[in-house]
Design a protein around this motif. Structure first.
Motif, PDB file in Angstrom:
ATOM      1  N   ALA A 217       2.583  18.392  -4.698  1.00  0.00           N
ATOM      2  CA  ALA A 217       1.584  18.104  -3.673  1.00  0.00           C
ATOM      3  C   ALA A 217       0.146  18.255  -4.142  1.00  0.00           C
ATOM      4  N   LEU A 218      -0.075  18.469  -5.437  1.00  0.00           N
ATOM      5  CA  LEU A 218      -1.426  18.733  -5.908  1.00  0.00           C
ATOM      6  C   LEU A 218      -2.118  17.505  -6.492  1.00  0.00           C
ATOM      7  N   THR A 219      -1.343  16.577  -7.061  1.00  0.00           N
ATOM      8  CA  THR A 219      -1.930  15.420  -7.738  1.00  0.00           C
ATOM      9  C   THR A 219      -1.781  14.164  -6.885  1.00  0.00           C
ATOM     10  N   PRO A 220      -2.870  13.440  -6.578  1.00  0.00           N
ATOM     11  CA  PRO A 220      -2.757  12.174  -5.832  1.00  0.00           C
ATOM     12  C   PRO A 220      -1.974  11.143  -6.644  1.00  0.00           C
ATOM     13  N   ARG A 221      -0.844  10.684  -6.095  1.00  0.00           N
ATOM     14  CA  ARG A 221       0.010   9.797  -6.873  1.00  0.00           C
ATOM     15  C   ARG A 221       0.476   8.564  -6.102  1.00  0.00           C
ATOM     16  N   PHE A 222      -0.125   8.253  -4.976  1.00  0.00           N
ATOM     17  CA  PHE A 222       0.270   7.025  -4.279  1.00  0.00           C
ATOM     18  C   PHE A 222      -0.893   6.486  -3.455  1.00  0.00           C
ATOM     19  N   ILE A 223      -0.840   5.173  -3.225  1.00  0.00           N
ATOM     20  CA  ILE A 223      -1.680   4.508  -2.226  1.00  0.00           C
ATOM     21  C   ILE A 223      -0.730   3.727  -1.332  1.00  0.00           C
ATOM     22  N   ARG A 224      -0.738   4.058  -0.053  1.00  0.00           N
ATOM     23  CA  ARG A 224       0.096   3.346   0.913  1.00  0.00           C
ATOM     24  C   ARG A 224      -0.777   2.434   1.755  1.00  0.00           C
ATOM     25  N   THR A 225      -0.354   1.182   1.893  1.00  0.00           N
ATOM     26  CA  THR A 225      -1.117   0.262   2.730  1.00  0.00           C
ATOM     27  C   THR A 225      -0.550   0.240   4.145  1.00  0.00           C
ATOM     28  N   VAL A 226      -1.446   0.121   5.093  1.00  0.00           N
ATOM     29  CA  VAL A 226      -1.097   0.019   6.510  1.00  0.00           C
ATOM     30  C   VAL A 226      -1.643  -1.325   6.996  1.00  0.00           C
ATOM     31  N   HIS A 227      -0.765  -2.183   7.497  1.00  0.00           N
ATOM     32  CA  HIS A 227      -1.188  -3.535   7.873  1.00  0.00           C
ATOM     33  C   HIS A 227      -0.210  -4.122   8.877  1.00  0.00           C
ATOM     34  N   ARG A 228      -0.450  -5.340   9.298  1.00  0.00           N
ATOM     35  CA  ARG A 228       0.323  -5.944  10.389  1.00  0.00           C
ATOM     36  C   ARG A 228       1.768  -6.234  10.019  1.00  0.00           C
ATOM     37  N   ASP A 229       2.096  -6.287   8.732  1.00  0.00           N
ATOM     38  CA  ASP A 229       3.454  -6.611   8.326  1.00  0.00           C
ATOM     39  C   ASP A 229       4.325  -5.385   8.073  1.00  0.00           C
ATOM     40  N   ASN A 230       3.800  -4.179   8.274  1.00  0.00           N
ATOM     41  CA  ASN A 230       4.628  -2.986   8.111  1.00  0.00           C
ATOM     42  C   ASN A 230       5.817  -3.050   9.070  1.00  0.00           C
ATOM     43  N   ASP A 231       7.022  -2.863   8.523  1.00  0.00           N
ATOM     44  CA  ASP A 231       8.201  -2.858   9.388  1.00  0.00           C
ATOM     45  C   ASP A 231       8.457  -1.467   9.958  1.00  0.00           C
ATOM     46  N   SER A 232       8.123  -0.441   9.181  1.00  0.00           N
ATOM     47  CA  SER A 232       8.264   0.933   9.668  1.00  0.00           C
ATOM     48  C   SER A 232       6.913   1.413  10.184  1.00  0.00           C
ATOM     49  N   ASP A 233       6.944   2.455  10.993  1.00  0.00           N
ATOM     50  CA  ASP A 233       5.706   3.015  11.526  1.00  0.00           C
ATOM     51  C   ASP A 233       4.933   3.704  10.404  1.00  0.00           C
ATOM     52  N   ALA A 234       3.771   3.177  10.085  1.00  0.00           N
ATOM     53  CA  ALA A 234       2.984   3.691   8.951  1.00  0.00           C
ATOM     54  C   ALA A 234       2.079   4.819   9.430  1.00  0.00           C
ATOM     55  N   LEU A 235       2.695   5.962   9.729  1.00  0.00           N
ATOM     56  CA  LEU A 235       1.954   7.099  10.235  1.00  0.00           C
ATOM     57  C   LEU A 235       2.017   8.247   9.240  1.00  0.00           C
ATOM     58  N   SER A 236       0.907   8.916   9.047  1.00  0.00           N
ATOM     59  CA  SER A 236       0.893  10.094   8.188  1.00  0.00           C
ATOM     60  C   SER A 236       1.550  11.253   8.926  1.00  0.00           C
ATOM     61  N   SER A 237       2.357  12.026   8.196  1.00  0.00           N
ATOM     62  CA  SER A 237       3.067  13.140   8.819  1.00  0.00           C
ATOM     63  C   SER A 237       2.416  14.485   8.529  1.00  0.00           C
ATOM     64  N   GLY A 238       1.287  14.478   7.849  1.00  0.00           N
ATOM     65  CA  GLY A 238       0.722  15.761   7.428  1.00  0.00           C
ATOM     66  C   GLY A 238      -0.769  15.882   7.644  1.00  0.00           C
ATOM     67  N   GLU A 239      -1.443  16.487   6.665  1.00  0.00           N
ATOM     68  CA  GLU A 239      -2.866  16.746   6.765  1.00  0.00           C
ATOM     69  C   GLU A 239      -3.684  15.572   6.232  1.00  0.00           C
ATOM     70  N   LYS A 240      -4.916  15.476   6.706  1.00  0.00           N
ATOM     71  CA  LYS A 240      -5.865  14.487   6.208  1.00  0.00           C
ATOM     72  C   LYS A 240      -7.083  15.235   5.676  1.00  0.00           C
ATOM     73  N   PRO A 241      -7.129  15.464   4.350  1.00  0.00           N
ATOM     74  CA  PRO A 241      -8.287  16.164   3.784  1.00  0.00           C
ATOM     75  C   PRO A 241      -9.579  15.421   4.108  1.00  0.00           C
ATOM     76  N   LYS A 242     -10.631  16.175   4.302  1.00  0.00           N
ATOM     77  CA  LYS A 242     -11.925  15.578   4.659  1.00  0.00           C
ATOM     78  C   LYS A 242     -12.679  15.190   3.378  1.00  0.00           C
ATOM     79  N   TYR A 243     -12.221  14.103   2.747  1.00  0.00           N
ATOM     80  CA  TYR A 243     -12.850  13.639   1.522  1.00  0.00           C
ATOM     81  C   TYR A 243     -14.163  12.915   1.831  1.00  0.00           C
ATOM     82  N   THR A 244     -15.148  13.150   1.002  1.00  0.00           N
ATOM     83  CA  THR A 244     -16.365  12.346   1.048  1.00  0.00           C
ATOM     84  C   THR A 244     -16.129  11.065   0.264  1.00  0.00           C
ATOM     85  N   GLN A 245     -17.055  10.124   0.351  1.00  0.00           N
ATOM     86  CA  GLN A 245     -16.937   8.902  -0.444  1.00  0.00           C
ATOM     87  C   GLN A 245     -16.935   9.226  -1.932  1.00  0.00           C
ATOM     88  N   SER A 246     -17.721  10.228  -2.328  1.00  0.00           N
ATOM     89  CA  SER A 246     -17.735  10.647  -3.734  1.00  0.00           C
ATOM     90  C   SER A 246     -16.394  11.236  -4.134  1.00  0.00           C
TER      91      SER A 246
END
Length: 268
Positions: A217-246
């Protein structure tokens, strides 16, 4: 132990179950998946995200199995073959409709190397991306996790730290997530050759209820896209760190072959 990594991508594969519209029958699934506009959007994301993330892997010694239907439109099939050709060991596997477990199992078996003693079956969708060192991490972690359990028992390795990319006509949105449940992107199962289970044997959110499961859980290792063609519910099940643009720029530069501007400019 000689473990072979096999990344399995179901590219608009017409499975006979597992979709929201499955109750309407295989023909309805085929019509939906093969619709020209939808296929164009899937290719756009595959070419912009999924494929570059595979080509950027720090360890290129892995097998890619792209599972398609045996009636996949000919031009789409030829385009898929051209796109994956630069990878070292990539295969198109065309099959008639089966359930997802059977189809992916057959795809894995079609790409198995004779010298392998163990297989690490890895999930990846055709619209998501892996971090640059995902394959290297699976190779390092999987045998060690397997050794902690009973001899020849399957074990699962997953990565819960990454980014969600929401695609919208009103503007794309990029943010960080740390999932509290196992996430399928880059998730792998190590098991002996010939074992029945693969990473597609059960819902990815429940693998930790059936097998030993290691979550990194320490290293960012995925990018998931959320869009109109998702067949499953594209919902995050955990925390959303407050990242800045930097912060996002730093995470992308360190772990992915994309810039924030490129991701935010993707067409929905």
């Amino acid at each position: 132990m000689r473990a072979q990594i096999i990344v399995v991508i179901r590219f608009s594969y017409v499975a006979d179950a597992g979709f929201k519209i499955s109750a309407q029958g295989v023909e309805a699934i085929r019509k939906t998946l093969y619709a020209p506009d939808r296929l164009a959007r899937r290719f756009r994301l595959f070419e912009a995200l999924t494929l570059p993330s595979l080509l950027a892997q720090t360890d290129a010694d892995f097998t890619l199995a792209v599972l398609i239907g045996d009636d996949f439109p000919p031009q789409a099939r030829a385009r898929s073959a051209r796109l994956i050709a630069p990878l070292r060991d990539a295969h198109l596997v065309a099959l008639p409709p089966h359930n997802n477990y059977k189809a992916t199992k057959l795809a894995i078996e079609a790409c198995q190397r004779p010298e392998a003693t163990h297989l690490v079956s890895v999930r990846l969708d055709d619209d998501d991306a892996l971090g640059r060192d995902c394959i290297a991490a699976q190779k390092l972690i999987a045998p060690n996790v397997a050794a902690l359990g009973a001899a020849d028992a399957p074990a699962v390795i997953c990565f819960n730290n990454g980014l969600f990319l929401e695609l919208s006509e009103q503007g794309n949105r990029l943010y960080g997530v740390i999932e509290k449940l196992p996430l399928g992107i880059g998730m792998g199962m190590i098991a002996p050759v010939g074992a029945r289970p693969t990473i597609f044997s059960t819902d990815h959110r429940r693998v930790h209820t059936r097998w030993n499961c290691y979550t990194e859980a320490l290293t960012p290792r995925f990018i998931r896209t959320v869009h109109r063609d998702n067949d499953s519910d594209a919902l995050s099940s955990g925390e959303k760190p407050k990242y800045t643009q930097s912060d996002l720029d730093r995470i992308l530069a360190a772990n992915f072959p994309f810039t924030r501007a490129e991701l935010l400019a993707l067409q929905p």
